[in-house]
Design an enzyme around this catalytic site. Structure first.
Site, PDB file in Angstrom:
ATOM      1  N   GLU A  43       0.818  -1.207   0.000  1.00  0.00           N
ATOM      2  CA  GLU A  43       0.000   0.000   0.000  1.00  0.00           C
ATOM      3  C   GLU A  43       0.855   1.261   0.000  1.00  0.00           C
ATOM      4  O   GLU A  43       0.520   2.238  -0.662  1.00  0.00           O
ATOM      5  CB  GLU A  43      -0.962   0.004   1.191  1.00  0.00           C
ATOM      6  CG  GLU A  43      -2.000  -1.112   1.160  1.00  0.00           C
ATOM      7  CD  GLU A  43      -2.860  -1.094  -0.103  1.00  0.00           C
ATOM      8  OE1 GLU A  43      -2.905  -0.051  -0.784  1.00  0.00           O
ATOM      9  OE2 GLU A  43      -3.474  -2.114  -0.423  1.00  0.00           O
TER      10      GLU A  43
ATOM     11  N   ASP B 250     -10.392   4.830  -2.076  1.00  0.00           N
ATOM     12  CA  ASP B 250      -9.309   5.411  -2.869  1.00  0.00           C
ATOM     13  C   ASP B 250      -9.930   6.054  -4.104  1.00  0.00           C
ATOM     14  O   ASP B 250     -11.147   6.112  -4.246  1.00  0.00           O
ATOM     15  CB  ASP B 250      -8.291   4.322  -3.261  1.00  0.00           C
ATOM     16  CG  ASP B 250      -8.810   3.459  -4.384  1.00  0.00           C
ATOM     17  OD1 ASP B 250     -10.043   3.255  -4.430  1.00  0.00           O
ATOM     18  OD2 ASP B 250      -8.028   2.992  -5.216  1.00  0.00           O
TER      19      ASP B 250
ATOM     20  N   TYR C 283      -6.858   6.018   3.819  1.00  0.00           N
ATOM     21  CA  TYR C 283      -6.923   4.923   2.853  1.00  0.00           C
ATOM     22  C   TYR C 283      -6.056   3.735   3.279  1.00  0.00           C
ATOM     23  O   TYR C 283      -6.534   2.599   3.370  1.00  0.00           O
ATOM     24  CB  TYR C 283      -6.504   5.381   1.441  1.00  0.00           C
ATOM     25  CG  TYR C 283      -6.171   4.190   0.595  1.00  0.00           C
ATOM     26  CD1 TYR C 283      -7.181   3.398   0.058  1.00  0.00           C
ATOM     27  CD2 TYR C 283      -4.852   3.771   0.420  1.00  0.00           C
ATOM     28  CE1 TYR C 283      -6.896   2.250  -0.663  1.00  0.00           C
ATOM     29  CE2 TYR C 283      -4.553   2.628  -0.297  1.00  0.00           C
ATOM     30  CZ  TYR C 283      -5.575   1.876  -0.833  1.00  0.00           C
ATOM     31  OH  TYR C 283      -5.293   0.729  -1.521  1.00  0.00           O
TER      32      TYR C 283
END
Length: 305
Positions: free
Chosen positions: A44, A145, A127
């Site tokens: 991520e 997102d 997020y």
DNA sequence: AACTCGTGGCC
DNA sequence: TGGCCAAGAGT
């Protein structure tokens, strides 16, 4: 903040998207069985504003070399920034390194599984925190997102694209789409992202193969064009970002500290060059030695205490 | 709230 | 060709 999702959308859309995802999801390395929450966290970080294709090889290397947070934490910051390579936004590498150190020292080398603890880590925002909860731990968390915002804007609200972020409302909208059960909610979260990434794309969406085509509010409205405000496109040529990138490129490639003359060669405008070099020093991405030469910041390995 | 922070590929 | 875009976060 309450959701503005029409009730009709709450029924079929999540289930159909999840079903499509189970059949068509891309085989991304961080989605394979056995990927740890740490692996998800690293992916991520790398995927923030960076395409999947560029992340894949780097992520595989990082997982082989630093399979747990404490392994990365023990590395010097300079080596971490060097290993980040040209993924872009190198401050992400610094923050991931700092996050790894916090996880190692304050969380027993285990990635936190709750949003609040995750958001307290450097470089982890709304997020990323929820992505780790959902994809790393298989729990129910609204993951919002740019892809998900676009899918919701179109399929649910019938707009051509998402407007400016409305964090609370966006979270509520996605939350309203998630089923109650953890594992299934996590699949829906991944599925909404995937749909936005490969079908409901920003340019030329592939509505012909979309699993929710039949219940898409945007299609029903005749696919109206987006008319709202757009985030201004960032230039790059000539910006400080470009200059910082060139300076850092020299420092990454160098095995030993480099004299300033070597940095002076990458950009003609001296004032801008010096400003950018100074900003790299302030960020900690670069450091200057007593003899005047420069290197990546945090060259000395972290001392264990 | 608007602005900053890298990089490269694509149509 | 070059504007536009790509799983955001921090200030």
């Amino acid at each position: 903040m309450t959701s503005t999702v029409p009730r009709a959308a709450l029924t079929e859309l999540p289930a159909r998207t999840a079903e499509w995802f189970r059949a068509h999801a891309r085989d991304l390395p961080w989605r394979r069985p056995g990927t740890t929450p740490w692996g998800v966290l690293v992916s991520e970080f790398m995927l923030q504003q960076t395409p999947v294709s560029r992340v894949e090889p780097v992520w595989l290397r990082w997982m082989a070399e630093w399979p747990v947070p404490s392994a990365l934490a023990a590395e010097s910051r300079a080596e971490v920034v060097r290993a980040w390579g040209k993924l872009g936004y190198p401050r992400r590498a610094m923050r991931l390194h700092a996050a790894a150190q916090a996880i190692a020292t304050e969380h027993g080398d285990r990635v936190p599984s709750d949003v609040a603890a995750l958001e307290a880590l450097p470089g982890v925002g709304s997020y990323t925190a929820r992505a780790v909860v959902a994809f790393g731990y298989g729990l129910r968390a609204p993951v919002v997102d740019t892809n998900v915002r676009r899918v919701v804007a179109r399929a649910v609200h019938g707009a051509g694209d998402a407007g400016p972020a409305r964090t609370r409302a966006d979270l509520a909208d996605v939350d309203a789409l998630l089923p109650a059960e953890d594992a299934e909610a996590a699949v829906v979260s991944a599925a909404l992202m995937e749909l936005g990434a490969v079908v409901c794309t920003a340019r030329s969406p592939r509505c012909g193969v979309c699993p929710v085509h039949a219940e898409c509010a945007w299609v029903a409205a005749g696919r109206p064009e987006y008319t709202g405000p757009r985030r201004p496109v960032q230039g790059f040529a000539g910006t400080d970002r470009q200059v910082r990138g060139r300076l850092l490129d020299v420092l990454r490639a160098a095995e030993h500290p480099v004299p300033k003359a070597e940095l002076d060669a990458v950009w003609a405008d001296g004032a801008q060059r010096d400003r950018c070099l100074d900003s790299l020093l302030v960020d900690g991405l670069a450091e200057q030695f007593a003899d005047g030469r420069f290197a990546l910041g945090g060259t000395a390995p972290r001392t264990t205490d």
